[in-house]
Write a protein that holds these residues in place. Structure first.
Motif, mmCIF file in Angstrom:
data_model
loop_
_atom_site.group_PDB
_atom_site.id
_atom_site.type_symbol
_atom_site.label_atom_id
_atom_site.label_comp_id
_atom_site.label_asym_id
_atom_site.label_seq_id
_atom_site.Cartn_x
_atom_site.Cartn_y
_atom_site.Cartn_z
ATOM 1 N N SER A 120 0.640 -1.368 0.030
ATOM 2 C CA SER A 120 -0.113 0.670 -0.283
ATOM 3 C C SER A 120 0.988 0.704 -0.220
ATOM 4 C CB SER A 120 -0.694 0.145 1.497
ATOM 5 O OG SER A 120 -1.660 1.324 1.687
ATOM 6 N N ARG A 121 1.888 1.216 1.014
ATOM 7 C CA ARG A 121 2.621 2.280 0.650
ATOM 8 C C ARG A 121 3.890 2.391 -0.574
ATOM 9 N NH1 ARG A 121 9.104 3.297 3.944
ATOM 10 N NH2 ARG A 121 7.962 6.013 4.309
ATOM 11 N N LYS A 122 3.896 1.579 -0.846
ATOM 12 C CA LYS A 122 4.487 1.577 -2.476
ATOM 13 C C LYS A 122 3.343 2.435 -3.837
ATOM 14 C CE LYS A 122 7.425 -2.553 -2.458
ATOM 15 N NZ LYS A 122 8.118 -3.539 -3.095
ATOM 16 N N ALA A 123 2.460 1.756 -3.229
ATOM 17 C CA ALA A 123 1.180 2.907 -4.185
ATOM 18 C C ALA A 123 0.946 4.106 -3.796
ATOM 19 C CB ALA A 123 -0.272 1.521 -4.420
ATOM 20 N N ARG A 124 1.201 3.995 -2.707
ATOM 21 C CA ARG A 124 0.765 5.641 -2.748
ATOM 22 C C ARG A 124 2.328 6.164 -3.175
ATOM 23 N NH1 ARG A 124 -0.363 3.555 2.450
ATOM 24 N NH2 ARG A 124 1.449 4.357 3.509
ATOM 25 N N ARG A 125 2.944 5.746 -2.865
ATOM 26 C CA ARG A 125 4.184 6.346 -3.740
ATOM 27 C C ARG A 125 4.561 6.626 -4.867
ATOM 28 N NH1 ARG A 125 9.510 3.511 -0.128
ATOM 29 N NH2 ARG A 125 9.560 5.033 1.727
ATOM 30 N N GLN A 126 3.950 5.476 -5.372
ATOM 31 C CA GLN A 126 3.581 5.478 -7.077
ATOM 32 C C GLN A 126 2.690 7.060 -7.380
ATOM 33 O OE1 GLN A 126 4.957 4.619 -9.334
ATOM 34 N NE2 GLN A 126 4.362 4.450 -11.260
ATOM 35 N N GLU A 127 1.260 6.916 -6.819
ATOM 36 C CA GLU A 127 0.816 8.288 -7.311
ATOM 37 C C GLU A 127 0.945 9.644 -6.689
ATOM 38 O OE1 GLU A 127 -2.153 7.428 -4.269
ATOM 39 O OE2 GLU A 127 -3.833 5.816 -5.254
ATOM 40 N N VAL A 128 1.964 9.750 -6.063
ATOM 41 C CA VAL A 128 2.886 10.907 -5.874
ATOM 42 C C VAL A 128 4.009 10.780 -7.150
ATOM 43 C CG1 VAL A 128 4.502 12.131 -4.180
ATOM 44 C CG2 VAL A 128 2.886 10.928 -3.010
ATOM 45 N N LEU A 130 3.252 10.055 -10.212
ATOM 46 C CA LEU A 130 2.713 10.057 -11.123
ATOM 47 C C LEU A 130 2.066 10.986 -11.373
ATOM 48 C CD1 LEU A 130 0.497 7.009 -11.870
ATOM 49 C CD2 LEU A 130 2.442 7.715 -13.136
ATOM 50 N N GLU A 131 1.950 11.969 -9.299
ATOM 51 C CA GLU A 131 1.052 13.408 -9.935
ATOM 52 C C GLU A 131 2.423 14.383 -10.528
ATOM 53 O OE1 GLU A 131 -0.783 16.866 -9.658
ATOM 54 O OE2 GLU A 131 -1.580 14.170 -9.509
ATOM 55 N N ARG A 132 3.604 13.846 -9.699
ATOM 56 C CA ARG A 132 5.227 15.007 -10.362
ATOM 57 C C ARG A 132 5.181 14.537 -11.909
ATOM 58 N NH1 ARG A 132 9.481 12.845 -5.085
ATOM 59 N NH2 ARG A 132 7.973 14.634 -3.099
ATOM 60 N N LEU A 133 5.488 14.044 -12.413
ATOM 61 C CA LEU A 133 5.238 13.679 -13.922
ATOM 62 C C LEU A 133 3.869 14.258 -14.257
ATOM 63 C CD1 LEU A 133 7.046 11.961 -16.138
ATOM 64 C CD2 LEU A 133 4.958 10.137 -15.875
ATOM 65 N N ASN A 134 3.186 13.757 -13.735
ATOM 66 C CA ASN A 134 2.198 14.942 -15.137
ATOM 67 C C ASN A 134 2.568 16.665 -14.592
ATOM 68 O OD1 ASN A 134 0.407 12.997 -15.562
ATOM 69 N ND2 ASN A 134 -0.763 13.028 -13.092
ATOM 70 N N VAL A 135 3.461 17.005 -13.657
ATOM 71 C CA VAL A 135 3.698 18.212 -13.676
ATOM 72 C C VAL A 135 4.705 18.833 -14.751
ATOM 73 C CG1 VAL A 135 4.165 20.272 -11.819
ATOM 74 C CG2 VAL A 135 2.616 18.439 -11.499
ATOM 75 N N PHE A 136 5.469 17.790 -14.973
ATOM 76 C CA PHE A 136 6.286 17.894 -15.587
ATOM 77 C C PHE A 136 5.713 17.697 -16.842
ATOM 78 C CE2 PHE A 136 9.772 15.352 -18.277
ATOM 79 C CZ PHE A 136 10.330 16.442 -18.633
ATOM 80 N N ARG A 137 5.152 17.036 -17.078
ATOM 81 C CA ARG A 137 4.410 17.140 -18.364
ATOM 82 C C ARG A 137 3.817 18.539 -18.686
ATOM 83 N NH1 ARG A 137 0.599 11.972 -18.911
ATOM 84 N NH2 ARG A 137 0.390 12.387 -21.015
ATOM 85 N N GLU A 138 3.513 18.985 -17.675
ATOM 86 C CA GLU A 138 2.705 20.163 -18.645
ATOM 87 C C GLU A 138 3.583 21.283 -18.305
ATOM 88 O OE1 GLU A 138 0.265 21.262 -15.244
ATOM 89 O OE2 GLU A 138 -1.420 19.079 -15.846
ATOM 90 N N ALA A 199 4.150 9.622 -20.846
ATOM 91 C CA ALA A 199 4.987 8.640 -20.248
ATOM 92 C C ALA A 199 4.957 7.168 -20.819
ATOM 93 C CB ALA A 199 4.090 8.912 -18.887
ATOM 94 N N VAL A 200 5.030 6.163 -20.637
ATOM 95 C CA VAL A 200 5.298 4.925 -20.446
ATOM 96 C C VAL A 200 5.163 4.354 -19.222
ATOM 97 C CG1 VAL A 200 6.005 2.723 -22.105
ATOM 98 C CG2 VAL A 200 6.019 4.803 -22.977
ATOM 99 N N THR A 201 4.691 3.350 -18.974
ATOM 100 C CA THR A 201 4.203 2.639 -17.724
ATOM 101 C C THR A 201 4.238 1.253 -17.771
ATOM 102 O OG1 THR A 201 1.736 1.990 -17.624
ATOM 103 C CG2 THR A 201 2.567 3.730 -16.779
ATOM 104 N N ILE A 211 6.422 4.035 -13.421
ATOM 105 C CA ILE A 211 6.865 4.732 -14.940
ATOM 106 C C ILE A 211 8.192 4.419 -15.146
ATOM 107 C CG2 ILE A 211 7.247 6.837 -15.443
ATOM 108 C CD1 ILE A 211 4.704 6.224 -15.183
ATOM 109 N N ASP A 212 8.683 3.703 -16.721
ATOM 110 C CA ASP A 212 8.901 3.343 -16.799
ATOM 111 C C ASP A 212 10.468 4.612 -17.945
ATOM 112 O OD1 ASP A 212 11.386 2.213 -18.518
ATOM 113 O OD2 ASP A 212 9.868 0.825 -19.380
ATOM 114 N N LEU A 213 11.693 5.116 -16.914
ATOM 115 C CA LEU A 213 11.864 6.186 -17.596
ATOM 116 C C LEU A 213 13.280 6.279 -18.344
ATOM 117 C CD1 LEU A 213 12.721 8.008 -13.674
ATOM 118 C CD2 LEU A 213 10.714 8.352 -15.872
ATOM 119 N N HIS A 214 13.330 5.417 -18.906
ATOM 120 C CA HIS A 214 14.480 4.773 -19.704
ATOM 121 C C HIS A 214 13.515 4.739 -20.988
ATOM 122 C CE1 HIS A 214 16.536 3.065 -17.220
ATOM 123 N NE2 HIS A 214 15.987 2.083 -16.957
ATOM 124 N N ASN A 215 12.421 4.987 -21.072
ATOM 125 C CA ASN A 215 11.224 5.175 -22.371
ATOM 126 C C ASN A 215 11.148 6.795 -22.402
ATOM 127 O OD1 ASN A 215 11.611 2.401 -23.252
ATOM 128 N ND2 ASN A 215 9.367 1.912 -22.122
#
Length: 216
Positions: A120-128, A130-138, A199-201, A211-215
């Motif tokens: 559950s903690r890993k999932a919450r970290r992933q949500e954070v 993803l949110e950071r990535l969305n900001v970066f994308r914008e 973003a590629v997951t 998130i697969d940052l290599h892609n």
């Protein structure tokens, strides 16, 4: 290896937890609340197993203190208790604990609860993330657009300049070639920024995606 901090003054409980979790997780043990709080800052565990009855301060106070601290509030806490009374469970959840196990606990129960809350903690970290990535994308989309507009204009001026150089000196022609090369570098950078918005997951474990940052 994920880290678990066990705050319990019972050597028997410590031995049982060690026997159940050793090899699967990196374990740290503390015998009282105050040293446990200090250890949280030093070890930075992924999960805390916390006894309700401690010699210096009760587990509810320890949990509440950890949950009030911004640096430790997201660490899941599982209470270890000898009482299965509703009032005790309510106090634990009010203090901020995620779960509890009752002594004597079974191997399968403890393992299951630990795995659930770590996942559950890993999932919450992933949500954070993803949110950071969305900001970066914008930001990348906006910045790429802002760069491309003047870049197109510069290309147009360079084209006109090339038509006028004619028999200009080699130095001037070399300078124009250099400008073309640097403009091409800028164009490639903006293209990479645009691709970063796609973003590629990739599957990580069970229902968790990363998130697969290599892609990018």
């Amino acid at each position: 290896m994920e880290k678990i901090l066990v705050i319990d003054d019972s050597k028997v409980t410590q031995m049982l937890v060690r026997d159940i979790l050793v090899g699967c997780y990196e374990l740290t043990f503390r015998d009282d609340g105050r040293s446990g709080i200090v250890a949280v800052k030093q070890v930075v565990p992924d999960l805390i197993l916390l006894d309700v009855r401690l010699p210096d301060m009760d587990g509810f106070t320890v949990c509440r203190e950890l949950k009030e601290d911004e640096t430790t509030r997201d660490i899941p806490v599982i209470f270890i208790t000898t009482m299965d009374a509703e009032s005790e469970r309510v106090r634990g959840f009010d203090a901020g604990a995620e779960d509890y196990v009752v002594k004597p606990f079974s191997l399968h129960e403890l393992l299951a609860r630990v795995k659930v809350h770590l996942a559950s903690r890993k999932a919450r970290r992933q949500e954070v993330e993803l949110e950071r990535l969305n900001v970066f994308r914008e930001m990348a989309v906006a910045l790429s657009h802002e760069i491309n507009n003047p870049l197109t204009t510069v290309y147009a001026y360079l084209h006109l300049l090339q038509k006028d150089v004619g028999h200009s000196s080699a130095t001037a022609k070399q300078a124009i070639t250099g400008i073309q090369q640097e403009l091409e570098r800028i164009r490639l950078i903006t293209e990479r920024m645009a691709r970063a918005t796609e973003a590629v997951t990739t599957n990580y474990r069970h229902d968790i995606s990363m998130i697969d940052l290599h892609n990018l």
